[in-house]
Design a protein around this motif. Sequence first.
Motif, mmCIF file in Angstrom:
data_model
loop_
_atom_site.group_PDB
_atom_site.id
_atom_site.type_symbol
_atom_site.label_atom_id
_atom_site.label_comp_id
_atom_site.label_asym_id
_atom_site.label_seq_id
_atom_site.Cartn_x
_atom_site.Cartn_y
_atom_site.Cartn_z
ATOM 1 N N LEU A 261 -26.656 -10.958 34.167
ATOM 2 C CA LEU A 261 -27.099 -10.028 33.124
ATOM 3 C C LEU A 261 -25.917 -9.512 32.309
ATOM 4 N N LEU A 262 -24.784 -9.292 32.955
ATOM 5 C CA LEU A 262 -23.608 -8.853 32.214
ATOM 6 C C LEU A 262 -23.066 -9.970 31.321
ATOM 7 N N LEU A 263 -23.238 -11.211 31.746
ATOM 8 C CA LEU A 263 -22.871 -12.321 30.870
ATOM 9 C C LEU A 263 -23.803 -12.389 29.666
ATOM 10 N N VAL A 264 -25.082 -12.082 29.867
ATOM 11 C CA VAL A 264 -26.025 -11.984 28.747
ATOM 12 C C VAL A 264 -25.556 -10.905 27.773
ATOM 13 N N PHE A 265 -25.147 -9.769 28.324
ATOM 14 C CA PHE A 265 -24.581 -8.700 27.493
ATOM 15 C C PHE A 265 -23.388 -9.209 26.694
ATOM 16 N N GLY A 266 -22.505 -9.964 27.350
ATOM 17 C CA GLY A 266 -21.311 -10.463 26.682
ATOM 18 C C GLY A 266 -21.625 -11.453 25.577
ATOM 19 N N ILE A 267 -22.561 -12.349 25.820
ATOM 20 C CA ILE A 267 -22.945 -13.316 24.783
ATOM 21 C C ILE A 267 -23.550 -12.595 23.581
ATOM 22 N N ALA A 268 -24.405 -11.602 23.854
ATOM 23 C CA ALA A 268 -24.971 -10.811 22.763
ATOM 24 C C ALA A 268 -23.874 -10.084 22.004
ATOM 25 N N GLY A 269 -22.845 -9.635 22.731
ATOM 26 C CA GLY A 269 -21.737 -8.947 22.083
ATOM 27 C C GLY A 269 -20.972 -9.843 21.131
ATOM 28 N N ILE A 270 -20.745 -11.093 21.526
ATOM 29 C CA ILE A 270 -20.076 -12.042 20.639
ATOM 30 C C ILE A 270 -20.907 -12.240 19.374
ATOM 31 N N CYS A 271 -22.223 -12.357 19.531
ATOM 32 C CA CYS A 271 -23.108 -12.479 18.361
ATOM 33 C C CYS A 271 -23.018 -11.241 17.477
ATOM 34 N N GLY A 272 -22.993 -10.062 18.110
ATOM 35 C CA GLY A 272 -22.874 -8.824 17.344
ATOM 36 C C GLY A 272 -21.585 -8.770 16.553
ATOM 37 N N ASN A 273 -20.509 -9.305 17.121
ATOM 38 C CA ASN A 273 -19.227 -9.336 16.427
ATOM 39 C C ASN A 273 -19.317 -10.153 15.141
ATOM 40 N N PHE A 274 -19.922 -11.342 15.228
ATOM 41 C CA PHE A 274 -20.003 -12.205 14.055
ATOM 42 C C PHE A 274 -20.988 -11.655 13.022
ATOM 43 N N ILE A 275 -22.080 -11.061 13.486
ATOM 44 C CA ILE A 275 -23.030 -10.457 12.549
ATOM 45 C C ILE A 275 -22.364 -9.323 11.783
ATOM 46 N N ALA A 276 -21.633 -8.472 12.512
ATOM 47 C CA ALA A 276 -20.934 -7.365 11.850
ATOM 48 C C ALA A 276 -19.883 -7.880 10.885
ATOM 49 N N GLY A 277 -19.159 -8.939 11.292
ATOM 50 C CA GLY A 277 -18.150 -9.501 10.413
ATOM 51 C C GLY A 277 -18.712 -9.966 9.086
ATOM 52 N N ALA A 278 -19.984 -10.418 9.097
ATOM 53 C CA ALA A 278 -20.620 -10.858 7.862
ATOM 54 C C ALA A 278 -21.132 -9.694 7.023
ATOM 55 N N LEU A 279 -21.327 -8.539 7.646
ATOM 56 C CA LEU A 279 -21.927 -7.399 6.952
ATOM 57 C C LEU A 279 -20.925 -6.390 6.409
ATOM 58 N N ILE A 280 -19.779 -6.241 7.085
ATOM 59 C CA ILE A 280 -18.943 -5.073 6.808
ATOM 60 C C ILE A 280 -18.254 -5.098 5.456
#
Length: 406
Positions: A261-280
Amino acid sequence: MTSVDFPPPDVAQDASPSPVRGWLAILAVTLGIFALMTSELLPVGLLTPIGTALDVSEGTTALMVTVPGLVAAVAAPLVTVATARIDRRLVLAVLIGMMGAANLASAFATSFAVVLLARFLIGISVGGFWSLAGAIALRLVPKHHVVRATAVVFGGVETASVLGVPAGTLVGGLSGWRTAFAVVGVLGLISLVCMVVVMPKVAPERTMTFGDLPRVFRTHIAVRVGIAMTFLVITGHFTAYTFVRPILQHDGVADGMISVLLLVFGIAGICGNFIAGALITKRLRQTVCGISVLLTAAMAALAVTDHNTFSVAAILIVWGLGYGAVPVTFQTWILNAAPTATEAASSLYVSMFNLSIALGALVGGLVVDTASTVSVLWIGGVLAILVLPIVGAMPRHRVPRPGLPE
Protein backbone atom coordinates in the motif's frame (compact mmCIF):
# COMPACT_ATOMS: atom_id res chain seq x y z
CA MET A 1 9.38 18.06 -14.04
CA THR A 2 9.18 21.74 -13.36
CA SER A 3 10.03 25.11 -14.81
CA VAL A 4 11.65 27.64 -12.54
CA ASP A 5 13.39 30.94 -13.11
CA PHE A 6 17.04 31.01 -12.02
CA PRO A 7 18.45 34.48 -12.62
CA PRO A 8 22.20 35.05 -12.69
CA PRO A 9 22.76 37.25 -9.57
CA ASP A 10 22.77 34.46 -7.00
CA VAL A 11 24.96 31.81 -8.57
CA ALA A 12 27.45 32.03 -11.39
CA GLN A 13 28.47 29.10 -13.51
CA ASP A 14 32.02 27.83 -13.89
CA ALA A 15 33.56 28.55 -17.28
CA SER A 16 32.98 26.04 -20.08
CA PRO A 17 31.67 23.10 -18.04
CA SER A 18 31.96 19.69 -19.72
CA PRO A 19 28.39 18.58 -20.53
CA VAL A 20 29.06 14.86 -20.08
CA ARG A 21 31.03 15.18 -16.85
CA GLY A 22 28.61 17.82 -15.60
CA TRP A 23 25.60 15.57 -16.11
CA LEU A 24 27.36 12.64 -14.46
CA ALA A 25 28.02 14.90 -11.49
CA ILE A 26 24.35 15.97 -11.50
CA LEU A 27 23.29 12.32 -11.35
CA ALA A 28 25.72 11.68 -8.47
CA VAL A 29 24.30 14.65 -6.52
CA THR A 30 20.75 13.48 -7.28
CA LEU A 31 21.56 10.00 -5.96
CA GLY A 32 23.02 11.63 -2.85
CA ILE A 33 20.00 13.80 -2.13
CA PHE A 34 17.69 10.84 -2.77
CA ALA A 35 19.64 8.78 -0.24
CA LEU A 36 19.64 11.64 2.26
CA MET A 37 15.93 12.33 2.10
CA THR A 38 15.10 8.63 2.12
CA SER A 39 17.32 8.30 5.18
CA GLU A 40 15.53 11.14 6.98
CA LEU A 41 12.07 9.65 6.36
CA LEU A 42 12.92 5.94 6.48
CA PRO A 43 11.67 5.36 10.07
CA VAL A 44 8.13 6.36 9.00
CA GLY A 45 7.44 2.93 7.53
CA LEU A 46 9.42 1.02 10.18
CA LEU A 47 8.28 2.53 13.50
CA THR A 48 6.73 -0.65 14.86
CA PRO A 49 9.63 -3.08 14.24
CA ILE A 50 12.23 -0.52 15.36
CA GLY A 51 10.32 0.24 18.56
CA THR A 52 9.90 -3.45 19.29
CA ALA A 53 13.58 -4.23 18.70
CA LEU A 54 14.86 -1.34 20.82
CA ASP A 55 12.09 -1.59 23.46
CA VAL A 56 10.63 1.93 23.05
CA SER A 57 7.10 3.14 22.28
CA GLU A 58 6.00 4.18 18.80
CA GLY A 59 5.73 7.78 19.97
CA THR A 60 9.29 7.70 21.27
CA THR A 61 10.52 5.96 18.13
CA ALA A 62 9.15 8.91 16.14
CA LEU A 63 12.04 10.94 17.58
CA MET A 64 14.03 9.28 14.79
CA VAL A 65 12.14 11.60 12.45
CA THR A 66 11.97 14.59 14.80
CA VAL A 67 15.69 14.80 15.62
CA PRO A 68 17.12 14.94 12.07
CA GLY A 69 14.33 17.30 11.03
CA LEU A 70 15.15 19.79 13.80
CA VAL A 71 18.89 19.51 13.19
CA ALA A 72 18.47 19.91 9.41
CA ALA A 73 16.39 23.05 9.93
CA VAL A 74 19.29 24.66 11.80
CA ALA A 75 22.03 23.12 9.65
CA ALA A 76 20.65 24.43 6.34
CA PRO A 77 21.73 28.07 6.84
CA LEU A 78 24.63 27.29 9.21
CA VAL A 79 26.43 24.91 6.85
CA THR A 80 25.86 27.20 3.87
CA VAL A 81 27.42 30.19 5.61
CA ALA A 82 30.13 28.28 7.51
CA THR A 83 31.47 26.61 4.35
CA ALA A 84 31.38 29.74 2.20
CA ARG A 85 35.13 29.51 1.35
CA ILE A 86 35.39 25.74 0.89
CA ASP A 87 35.25 23.73 -2.36
CA ARG A 88 31.61 22.67 -2.75
CA ARG A 89 32.61 19.19 -3.95
CA LEU A 90 34.49 18.60 -0.70
CA VAL A 91 31.60 19.86 1.43
CA LEU A 92 29.05 17.66 -0.32
CA ALA A 93 31.38 14.65 -0.14
CA VAL A 94 31.87 15.05 3.61
CA LEU A 95 28.13 15.47 4.21
CA ILE A 96 27.08 12.44 2.17
CA GLY A 97 29.86 10.33 3.68
CA MET A 98 28.70 11.26 7.19
CA MET A 99 25.15 10.23 6.28
CA GLY A 100 26.32 6.85 4.95
CA ALA A 101 28.36 6.12 8.06
CA ALA A 102 25.52 7.20 10.37
CA ASN A 103 23.05 4.86 8.68
CA LEU A 104 25.45 1.95 8.93
CA ALA A 105 25.87 2.77 12.64
CA SER A 106 22.06 2.72 13.02
CA ALA A 107 21.93 -0.67 11.32
CA PHE A 108 24.23 -2.17 13.98
CA ALA A 109 23.03 -0.15 16.99
CA THR A 110 21.83 -2.01 20.07
CA SER A 111 20.49 1.03 21.96
CA PHE A 112 18.09 3.82 21.05
CA ALA A 113 20.58 6.45 22.26
CA VAL A 114 23.09 5.39 19.60
CA VAL A 115 20.39 5.54 16.95
CA LEU A 116 19.43 9.09 17.98
CA LEU A 117 23.07 10.19 17.82
CA ALA A 118 23.27 8.80 14.30
CA ARG A 119 20.04 10.59 13.40
CA PHE A 120 21.57 13.86 14.69
CA LEU A 121 24.44 13.47 12.22
CA ILE A 122 22.00 12.66 9.43
CA GLY A 123 20.18 15.92 10.18
CA ILE A 124 23.39 17.90 9.63
CA SER A 125 23.93 16.09 6.33
CA VAL A 126 20.38 16.65 5.09
CA GLY A 127 20.24 20.37 5.89
CA GLY A 128 23.65 21.21 4.51
CA PHE A 129 23.52 19.02 1.41
CA TRP A 130 20.03 20.10 0.32
CA SER A 131 20.85 23.79 0.72
CA LEU A 132 23.97 23.51 -1.46
CA ALA A 133 22.77 20.96 -4.02
CA GLY A 134 20.41 23.22 -5.94
CA ALA A 135 23.01 25.96 -6.30
CA ILE A 136 25.83 23.61 -7.26
CA ALA A 137 23.73 22.15 -10.06
CA LEU A 138 23.83 25.54 -11.76
CA ARG A 139 27.63 25.33 -11.83
CA LEU A 140 28.00 21.90 -13.40
CA VAL A 141 26.26 22.12 -16.79
CA PRO A 142 26.10 24.56 -19.70
CA LYS A 143 23.66 27.45 -19.40
CA HIS A 144 20.99 25.92 -21.65
CA HIS A 145 20.89 22.81 -19.41
CA VAL A 146 20.55 24.67 -16.10
CA VAL A 147 16.78 24.40 -15.61
CA ARG A 148 16.70 20.73 -16.58
CA ALA A 149 19.65 19.89 -14.32
CA THR A 150 18.14 21.69 -11.35
CA ALA A 151 14.84 19.91 -11.89
CA VAL A 152 16.68 16.57 -11.87
CA VAL A 153 18.40 17.41 -8.55
CA PHE A 154 15.14 18.49 -6.94
CA GLY A 155 13.62 15.34 -8.38
CA GLY A 156 15.80 13.46 -5.90
CA VAL A 157 13.90 15.15 -3.07
CA GLU A 158 10.55 14.44 -4.66
CA THR A 159 11.31 10.81 -5.45
CA ALA A 160 12.65 10.14 -1.97
CA SER A 161 9.60 11.76 -0.38
CA VAL A 162 7.09 9.65 -2.27
CA LEU A 163 9.00 6.46 -3.14
CA GLY A 164 11.95 6.14 -0.75
CA VAL A 165 9.84 5.35 2.32
CA PRO A 166 7.71 2.67 0.60
CA ALA A 167 10.80 1.05 -0.90
CA GLY A 168 12.60 1.15 2.46
CA THR A 169 9.54 -0.32 4.16
CA LEU A 170 9.46 -3.13 1.61
CA VAL A 171 13.15 -3.92 2.21
CA GLY A 172 12.56 -3.75 5.96
CA GLY A 173 9.60 -6.08 5.69
CA LEU A 174 11.56 -8.63 3.69
CA SER A 175 14.91 -8.51 5.49
CA GLY A 176 14.45 -6.50 8.68
CA TRP A 177 14.71 -2.79 9.50
CA ARG A 178 18.48 -2.97 10.04
CA THR A 179 18.94 -4.09 6.45
CA ALA A 180 16.89 -1.12 5.23
CA PHE A 181 19.18 1.32 7.07
CA ALA A 182 22.28 -0.48 5.80
CA VAL A 183 21.04 -0.29 2.20
CA VAL A 184 20.47 3.48 2.45
CA GLY A 185 23.90 3.89 4.04
CA VAL A 186 25.57 1.98 1.21
CA LEU A 187 23.60 4.04 -1.31
CA GLY A 188 25.05 7.19 0.25
CA LEU A 189 28.58 5.82 0.07
CA ILE A 190 28.07 4.94 -3.61
CA SER A 191 27.03 8.54 -4.19
CA LEU A 192 30.17 9.68 -2.36
CA VAL A 193 32.40 7.62 -4.64
CA CYS A 194 30.60 8.86 -7.74
CA MET A 195 30.95 12.50 -6.69
CA VAL A 196 34.66 12.12 -5.95
CA VAL A 197 35.26 10.46 -9.34
CA VAL A 198 33.10 12.57 -11.70
CA MET A 199 32.54 15.94 -10.05
CA PRO A 200 35.05 18.68 -10.84
CA LYS A 201 36.26 21.04 -8.14
CA VAL A 202 33.64 23.73 -7.58
CA ALA A 203 35.21 26.82 -6.08
CA PRO A 204 32.95 28.76 -3.72
CA GLU A 205 31.42 31.91 -5.13
CA ARG A 206 29.05 34.48 -3.72
CA THR A 207 27.06 32.92 -0.93
CA MET A 208 24.49 34.23 1.46
CA THR A 209 25.13 35.78 4.87
CA PHE A 210 22.94 35.40 7.92
CA GLY A 211 21.61 38.90 7.26
CA ASP A 212 20.13 37.77 3.94
CA LEU A 213 17.62 35.47 5.67
CA PRO A 214 15.54 38.06 7.57
CA ARG A 215 15.93 40.48 4.67
CA VAL A 216 14.40 38.21 2.05
CA PHE A 217 11.65 37.13 4.47
CA ARG A 218 10.79 40.72 5.35
CA THR A 219 10.79 42.18 1.85
CA HIS A 220 8.94 39.48 -0.14
CA ILE A 221 5.32 38.69 0.75
CA ALA A 222 5.38 35.65 -1.54
CA VAL A 223 8.29 34.21 0.46
CA ARG A 224 6.34 34.67 3.70
CA VAL A 225 3.28 32.98 2.24
CA GLY A 226 5.44 30.17 0.84
CA ILE A 227 7.05 29.55 4.21
CA ALA A 228 3.63 29.58 5.92
CA MET A 229 2.08 27.09 3.52
CA THR A 230 5.17 24.87 3.80
CA PHE A 231 4.79 24.85 7.58
CA LEU A 232 1.09 23.97 7.45
CA VAL A 233 1.19 21.31 4.74
CA ILE A 234 4.40 19.55 5.77
CA THR A 235 3.58 19.62 9.50
CA GLY A 236 0.08 18.36 8.79
CA HIS A 237 1.28 15.63 6.45
CA PHE A 238 3.93 14.27 8.80
CA THR A 239 1.73 14.52 11.88
CA ALA A 240 -0.38 11.84 10.22
CA TYR A 241 1.93 10.08 7.75
CA THR A 242 4.63 9.31 10.33
CA PHE A 243 2.10 6.96 11.93
CA VAL A 244 0.52 5.53 8.79
CA ARG A 245 1.82 2.04 9.60
CA PRO A 246 0.23 1.81 13.09
CA ILE A 247 -2.93 3.46 11.70
CA LEU A 248 -3.27 0.76 9.05
CA GLN A 249 -2.41 -1.99 11.54
CA HIS A 250 -5.09 -0.65 13.89
CA ASP A 251 -7.58 -0.90 11.05
CA GLY A 252 -6.77 -4.55 10.47
CA VAL A 253 -4.56 -4.25 7.39
CA ALA A 254 -2.16 -7.20 7.26
CA ASP A 255 1.52 -6.38 7.78
CA GLY A 256 2.41 -7.86 4.41
CA MET A 257 -0.01 -5.52 2.64
CA ILE A 258 1.29 -2.33 4.29
CA SER A 259 4.46 -2.29 2.20
CA VAL A 260 2.39 -2.80 -0.95
CA LEU A 261 0.00 0.00 0.00
CA LEU A 262 2.87 2.38 0.69
CA LEU A 263 4.27 1.56 -2.74
CA VAL A 264 0.85 2.46 -4.17
CA PHE A 265 1.17 5.76 -2.30
CA GLY A 266 4.62 6.27 -3.82
CA ILE A 267 3.51 5.55 -7.38
CA ALA A 268 0.61 7.97 -6.97
CA GLY A 269 3.10 10.51 -5.64
CA ILE A 270 5.26 10.25 -8.74
CA CYS A 271 2.13 10.85 -10.85
CA GLY A 272 1.24 13.84 -8.68
CA ASN A 273 4.70 15.27 -9.27
CA PHE A 274 4.34 15.15 -13.05
CA ILE A 275 0.77 16.45 -13.00
CA ALA A 276 1.84 19.40 -10.86
CA GLY A 277 4.83 20.02 -13.11
CA ALA A 278 2.44 20.44 -16.03
CA LEU A 279 0.14 22.80 -14.11
CA ILE A 280 2.35 25.13 -12.10
CA THR A 281 3.63 27.30 -14.94
CA LYS A 282 0.17 28.83 -15.46
CA ARG A 283 -1.83 27.67 -12.42
CA LEU A 284 0.51 27.85 -9.45
CA ARG A 285 -2.02 29.19 -6.93
CA GLN A 286 -4.68 26.69 -8.00
CA THR A 287 -2.18 23.82 -7.71
CA VAL A 288 -1.31 24.83 -4.15
CA CYS A 289 -5.01 24.96 -3.24
CA GLY A 290 -5.60 21.58 -4.89
CA ILE A 291 -2.82 20.04 -2.81
CA SER A 292 -4.46 21.35 0.36
CA VAL A 293 -7.85 19.89 -0.58
CA LEU A 294 -6.48 16.49 -1.61
CA LEU A 295 -4.44 16.03 1.56
CA THR A 296 -7.32 17.06 3.83
CA ALA A 297 -9.80 14.85 2.00
CA ALA A 298 -7.51 11.82 2.18
CA MET A 299 -6.77 12.18 5.89
CA ALA A 300 -10.46 12.69 6.75
CA ALA A 301 -11.47 9.70 4.64
CA LEU A 302 -8.90 7.46 6.32
CA ALA A 303 -10.21 8.58 9.71
CA VAL A 304 -13.89 7.81 9.07
CA THR A 305 -13.98 5.04 6.45
CA ASP A 306 -14.54 1.39 7.30
CA HIS A 307 -11.33 0.06 5.90
CA ASN A 308 -10.57 -2.77 3.58
CA THR A 309 -7.56 -3.12 1.33
CA PHE A 310 -9.25 -1.54 -1.69
CA SER A 311 -10.65 1.48 0.14
CA VAL A 312 -7.31 2.11 1.85
CA ALA A 313 -5.54 1.86 -1.52
CA ALA A 314 -7.94 4.41 -3.03
CA ILE A 315 -7.41 6.82 -0.13
CA LEU A 316 -3.63 6.46 -0.31
CA ILE A 317 -3.74 7.16 -4.05
CA VAL A 318 -5.48 10.49 -3.34
CA TRP A 319 -3.03 11.24 -0.53
CA GLY A 320 -0.06 10.31 -2.72
CA LEU A 321 -1.26 12.50 -5.59
CA GLY A 322 -1.54 15.45 -3.22
CA TYR A 323 1.77 15.02 -1.43
CA GLY A 324 3.68 14.08 -4.58
CA ALA A 325 2.82 17.51 -5.96
CA VAL A 326 4.21 19.33 -2.91
CA PRO A 327 8.01 19.49 -3.49
CA VAL A 328 7.90 20.60 -7.13
CA THR A 329 5.10 23.11 -6.48
CA PHE A 330 6.47 24.64 -3.29
CA GLN A 331 10.07 24.73 -4.55
CA THR A 332 8.89 26.56 -7.67
CA TRP A 333 6.89 29.02 -5.57
CA ILE A 334 9.87 29.80 -3.34
CA LEU A 335 12.49 30.13 -6.08
CA ASN A 336 10.30 32.54 -8.02
CA ALA A 337 9.12 34.46 -4.96
CA ALA A 338 12.52 36.19 -4.57
CA PRO A 339 14.18 36.03 -8.01
CA THR A 340 17.23 38.07 -6.94
CA ALA A 341 17.81 36.13 -3.70
CA THR A 342 17.09 32.51 -4.55
CA GLU A 343 19.83 31.10 -2.28
CA ALA A 344 18.49 32.83 0.84
CA ALA A 345 14.86 32.02 -0.03
CA SER A 346 15.75 28.38 -0.72
CA SER A 347 17.63 28.13 2.58
CA LEU A 348 14.55 29.39 4.46
CA TYR A 349 12.42 26.85 2.60
CA VAL A 350 14.78 23.95 3.38
CA SER A 351 14.83 24.97 7.04
CA MET A 352 11.05 25.20 7.30
CA PHE A 353 10.50 21.96 5.36
CA ASN A 354 12.73 20.01 7.74
CA LEU A 355 11.49 21.81 10.85
CA SER A 356 7.95 20.90 9.81
CA ILE A 357 8.88 17.24 9.36
CA ALA A 358 10.24 17.30 12.91
CA LEU A 359 7.25 19.13 14.37
CA GLY A 360 4.81 16.83 12.62
CA ALA A 361 6.52 13.72 13.97
CA LEU A 362 6.78 15.27 17.45
CA VAL A 363 3.13 16.39 17.61
CA GLY A 364 1.98 13.09 16.19
CA GLY A 365 4.07 11.15 18.70
CA LEU A 366 2.60 13.08 21.63
CA VAL A 367 -0.94 12.54 20.34
CA VAL A 368 -0.42 8.83 19.69
CA ASP A 369 1.03 8.27 23.18
CA THR A 370 -1.61 10.34 25.02
CA ALA A 371 -4.79 10.10 22.93
CA SER A 372 -5.63 7.89 19.95
CA THR A 373 -3.78 7.01 16.77
CA VAL A 374 -6.60 8.19 14.52
CA SER A 375 -6.44 11.69 16.07
CA VAL A 376 -3.31 12.48 14.07
CA LEU A 377 -5.36 12.26 10.87
CA TRP A 378 -7.75 14.99 12.03
CA ILE A 379 -4.91 17.25 13.17
CA GLY A 380 -3.07 16.79 9.90
CA GLY A 381 -6.19 17.50 7.86
CA VAL A 382 -6.98 20.71 9.75
CA LEU A 383 -3.43 22.02 9.28
CA ALA A 384 -3.47 21.25 5.55
CA ILE A 385 -6.81 22.98 4.88
CA LEU A 386 -5.61 26.20 6.57
CA VAL A 387 -3.52 26.84 3.46
CA LEU A 388 -6.67 27.81 1.54
CA PRO A 389 -7.46 31.09 3.34
CA ILE A 390 -3.78 32.12 3.43
CA VAL A 391 -3.17 31.60 -0.29
CA GLY A 392 -6.65 32.81 -1.20
CA ALA A 393 -6.12 36.13 0.56
CA MET A 394 -2.89 36.82 -1.33
CA PRO A 395 -3.27 39.48 -4.08
CA ARG A 396 -3.18 37.87 -7.49
CA HIS A 397 -0.33 40.05 -8.73
CA ARG A 398 1.84 38.92 -5.81
CA VAL A 399 1.66 35.23 -6.70
CA PRO A 400 5.05 34.09 -8.11
CA ARG A 401 5.10 33.58 -11.87
CA PRO A 402 7.28 30.63 -12.93
CA GLY A 403 8.84 30.75 -16.34
CA LEU A 404 11.71 29.36 -18.30
CA PRO A 405 14.67 31.64 -18.73
CA GLU A 406 15.49 32.81 -22.23
